[in-house]
Design a protein around this motif. Structure first.
Motif: not given
Length: 138
Positions: A14-42
């Motif tokens: 709510e304060a608009g604090k952006m995630p760290s580069t490390e958090r963004l990388a971890a989330m990107g990796q998680f999203n990529e795993e879901m994409a490769k498994a055909g799980v994520i739509e958006a």
């Protein structure tokens, strides 16, 4: 089955604090795993409520309240739309999401056409299909 995963807001989001580069990388990796498994739509993060509005519908007109809104359990910081075979599978995926301790999500099944039964007439089904096709072109 399709599920919306609702990421709850907190003081940082709510304060608009952006995630760290490390958090963004971890989330990107998680999203990529879901994409490769055909799980994520958006999946997207949302700006704080200071940049949002709520519309409340009355009998004759709608009223608008602009943010920010008080921090409460109903505020959303982001979402995923995922497709899994069951709620248990959705839970298993989301337990792996790279969130800080204390973070909270909510998993809700998305209605399918079959859930509406006879009320969802063939004409309404055709309208829904046209709408989805049109949206897919954008």
């Amino acid at each position: 089955m399709r599920f919306m995963v609702i990421v709850k807001a907190n003081g940082d989001t709510e304060a608009g604090k952006m995630p760290s580069t490390e958090r963004l990388a971890a989330m990107g990796q998680f999203n990529e795993e879901m994409a490769k498994a055909g799980v994520i739509e958006a999946g997207e993060g949302l700006h704080p409520t200071v940049k949002g509005a709520r519309v409340k519908y009355g009998a004759s007109e709608a009223s608008v309240a602009r943010g920010p809104f008080d921090l409460s359990p109903d505020l959303i910081a982001g979402f995923w739309l995922i497709k899994t075979a069951s709620l248990d599978e959705a839970i298993a995926w989301m337990k792996r999401a790279p969130f800080d301790p204390g973070s909270e999500i909510e998993i809700r099944q998305v209605f399918s056409a079959e859930d509406f039964g006879e009320a969802f007439t063939p004409e309404l089904r055709e309208q829904e299909e046209r709408t989805r096709a049109h949206a897919a072109k954008k």
